[in-house]
Design an enzyme around this catalytic site. Structure first.
Site, mmCIF file in Angstrom:
data_model
loop_
_atom_site.group_PDB
_atom_site.id
_atom_site.type_symbol
_atom_site.label_atom_id
_atom_site.label_comp_id
_atom_site.label_asym_id
_atom_site.label_seq_id
_atom_site.Cartn_x
_atom_site.Cartn_y
_atom_site.Cartn_z
ATOM 1 N N LYS A 208 -22.675 70.728 30.281
ATOM 2 C CA LYS A 208 -23.726 69.830 29.790
ATOM 3 C C LYS A 208 -23.187 68.639 28.985
ATOM 4 O O LYS A 208 -23.610 67.492 29.229
ATOM 5 C CB LYS A 208 -24.731 70.647 28.958
ATOM 6 C CG LYS A 208 -26.037 69.938 28.692
ATOM 7 C CD LYS A 208 -26.788 69.593 29.957
ATOM 8 C CE LYS A 208 -28.215 70.096 29.919
ATOM 9 N NZ LYS A 208 -28.744 70.471 31.213
ATOM 10 N N CYS A 401 15.193 56.519 7.394
ATOM 11 C CA CYS A 401 14.650 55.376 6.672
ATOM 12 C C CYS A 401 14.440 55.717 5.197
ATOM 13 O O CYS A 401 15.412 55.802 4.453
ATOM 14 C CB CYS A 401 13.376 54.877 7.361
ATOM 15 S SG CYS A 401 12.960 53.202 6.882
ATOM 16 N N HIS A 527 15.074 54.099 12.945
ATOM 17 C CA HIS A 527 14.300 55.273 13.367
ATOM 18 C C HIS A 527 14.734 55.684 14.774
ATOM 19 O O HIS A 527 14.156 55.207 15.750
ATOM 20 C CB HIS A 527 12.811 54.931 13.412
ATOM 21 C CG HIS A 527 12.189 54.680 12.086
ATOM 22 N ND1 HIS A 527 11.436 55.619 11.425
ATOM 23 C CD2 HIS A 527 12.216 53.593 11.279
ATOM 24 C CE1 HIS A 527 11.014 55.121 10.267
ATOM 25 N NE2 HIS A 527 11.479 53.888 10.161
ATOM 26 N N GLU A 529 14.085 58.199 16.409
ATOM 27 C CA GLU A 529 13.073 58.988 17.147
ATOM 28 C C GLU A 529 12.290 58.163 18.164
ATOM 29 O O GLU A 529 11.786 58.687 19.144
ATOM 30 C CB GLU A 529 12.096 59.676 16.176
ATOM 31 C CG GLU A 529 11.284 58.771 15.257
ATOM 32 C CD GLU A 529 12.020 58.427 13.957
ATOM 33 O OE1 GLU A 529 13.241 58.645 13.892
ATOM 34 O OE2 GLU A 529 11.375 57.927 13.033
#
Ligand code: GLN
Length: 555
Positions: A208, A401, A527, A529
């Site tokens: 629904k 960082c 960074h 990552e």
């Protein structure tokens, strides 16, 4: 002109629309097509850089910079985009330009500044057609930029943030309706992602909410071509037929998006159900044989079949929300999977670490410590304490960082005896400002898009750990900072084993430090990552994970 696939969401936000969008891109990539991804964010911020990470998760940082110039009076650059771009880049394995994150803030700003310049003289400036025209224009600009690249672009996938029915998303949906009408029938496609809850008591999939959400979409003049149903389990035939009937789509175009052990498996789950075949057929594109799928399956298996377990502590102030450090979590997972290890990341409340007597015992339970990026003072004394414990106990340690800056503060305070040494971000009156503003940041007062952002070249010093990790003298990684380590204390810390292992290309900004008298201790101003991929872990994360594993296996 590339084809366009629009992805909207219904019922709830946060049901994995970003992963669905990235998986569609991956499938088309398997079929040999060039794809670009766009995210529309209906909020009024110009970019997500100023958002609290608790609300939206961290922003993602792109390699390139977008120069947004809606009028001569407003020049602005950004590399801070929605975190879905992290998912996109990790799935398709290439960088995406930050111009592809379109926010309402950018669109309205642009139209209003153009109005002041007199571009619409004599006209009433309205949502329709002026805002919607501006949105369509942005889509076309992205298509044009893609045409210039290599083989050109085949498909642009546009994910619309939020859910259908949100007031702020309405102009975007209207622009998409017009855009579809203006293009040929086989040039655009609409995919609607909804939630199909499983009612535990009766064990029944409830369709629904999806029916309602499609009705809402239809009332905006948008007929979906494909429905992707997010649910705990795969849809039963009955449930998908019901959805098909009520949504006016073919039943083979109702696709299940069930819970998976491993999210990188999603493109393969869609492939099993023929999603790419349906898309190619509707867009009248050749169904080239897929390639690269087996390699991807192997990568997925490496995430599922792990032998070892690693536990990493991440001391920081944001412990409530998993998305806050999603790129770091993923980078650790990538490295772990590559080495046969399942990595579990545990957020450690750094405010608590400041107060408790047993901080050392708490941290010694882990295989390593990752000190996170961050801003502002809350919880930082606990982070500095964690860094010092890592130095004293020789725990494998990676500082990113802010994490690298606080590692440096700990070393200056406790090894060099600089009492109350600090970053001027945290204590403007510190007697030893060992971390301070970047020179070019001193004049800057505006907060939006003004940090040192995006990808920059980095020079790695010979005979360092970092050099052994990257095996290169020059690399490129991404940045997001205003502060940096000072040279004088860094030189003074050499006698404690500190090595500056990387700088920017001018040699002025310290980009990485390491402790040569410790087992594995590195801090990076960049960074790493953001460039990690499931099938290609970032070298720093890989080396950190390997170090933790090496020590664990030896023990
Ligand atoms: N707040 C610090 C700075 O601006 C660190 C930023 C970060 O960790 N991304 O330099």
């Amino acid at each position: 002109m590339p084809k366009f696939i629009f992805v909207t969401g219904g019922v709830l936000s946060g049901i994995g629309k970003g992963h669905t969008t990235a998986s569609i891109a991956k499938l088309l990539q398997f079929r040999g097509y060039e794809i670009d991804l766009v995210k529309v964010d209906p909020y009024l911020n110009v970019d997500p850089g100023t958002l609290n990470p608790i609300e939206h998760g961290e922003p993602f940082i792109t390699d390139q910079i977008y120069q947004f110039n809606p009028a001569p009076s407003f020049e602005y650059t950004t590399a801070e985009v929605d975190q879905d771009f992290g998912t996109y880049e990790r799935f398709i394995g290439r960088t995406i330009h930050p111009r592809n994150n379109i926010t309402s803030g950018q669109v309205y700003l642009s139209v209003i500044l153009q109005e002041r310049l007199g571009k619409f003289l004599g006209k009433t400036v309205q949502i329709i057609p002026h805002i919607t025209d501006e949105i369509k224009q942005r889509f076309l600009e992205i298509a044009k930029a893609g045409e210039k690249k290599g083989n050109g672009l085949d498909v642009i996938i546009v994910e619309v943030g939020g859910t259908v029915g949100d007031i702020e998303a309405a102009p975007f949906l209207e622009a998409i309706r017009q855009f579809r009408l203006e293009k040929g029938r086989c040039d655009t496609l609409l995919v609607h992602v909804t939630l199909v809850p499983l009612l535990d008591t009766v064990g029944e999939l409830k369709t629904k909410p999806t029916q309602h959400s499609v009705k809402q979409l239809l009332s905006l003049g948008l007929q979906p071509d494909i429905i992707i149903a997010r649910s705990q389990v795969s849809l039963t035939k009955e449930a998908s037929q019901k959805i098909a009937l009520h949504s006016n789509v073919a039943s083979e175009a109702v696709i299940s998006n069930p819970d998976l052990k491993e999210i990188y498996e999603l493109p393969l789950k869609f492939y099993e159900q023929g999603l790419d075949a349906i898309i190619l057929q509707r867009l009248e594109m050749t169904a080239r044989p897929p390639s690269g799928m087996e390699a991807w399956r192997e990568v997925v298996n490496s995430f599922i079949n792990t032998t070892f377990n690693l536990r990493i502590a991440m001391p920081g102030k944001y412990v409530q929300m998993a998305d806050t450090y999603v790129s770091i979590n993923e980078a650790l997972r990538h490295a772990g999977a590559h080495l046969g290890a399942n990595v579990s990341i545990e957020m450690v409340d750094s405010e608590k670490l400041e107060r408790v007597d047993d901080a050392k015992e708490r941290l010694l339970q882990y295989d390593g410590i990752l000190l996170t990026p961050g801003f502002g003072t809350r919880g930082t004394e606990g982070m500095i304490r964690a860094a010092w414990i890592a130095i004293e106990e020789d725990l494998p340690f990676l500082g990113i960082c802010f994490g690298a800056q606080l590692l440096f503060v700990a070393l200056c305070r406790y090894a060099l005896g600089m009492k109350n040494a600090n970053s001027t971000e945290l204590d403007s009156k510190t007697p030893y400002p060992v971390v301070d503003l970047l020179p070019e940041q001193r004049e800057i007062e505006e907060k939006g898009g003004t940090m040192r952002l995006a990808g920059h070249s980095i020079k790695i010093m010979p005979k360092t750990k970092l050099q052994a990790i990257y095996k290169k003298a020059k690399i490129r990684e991404r940045f997001r900072h205003r502060y940096h380590l000072m040279w004088d204390p860094a030189r003074a810390a050499e006698k404690e084993g500190l090595v500056v292992s990387a700088t920017d290309m001018s040699g002025k900004i310290i980009n990485a430090i390491e402790l040569k008298n410790r087992y594995w201790m590195i801090g990076t101003q960049f960074h790493p990552e953001y460039t990690s991929r499931p099938d290609l872990p970032n070298p720093v994360y890989l080396a950190f994970t390997k170090a933790m594993l090496g020590r664990k296996i030896k023990d």
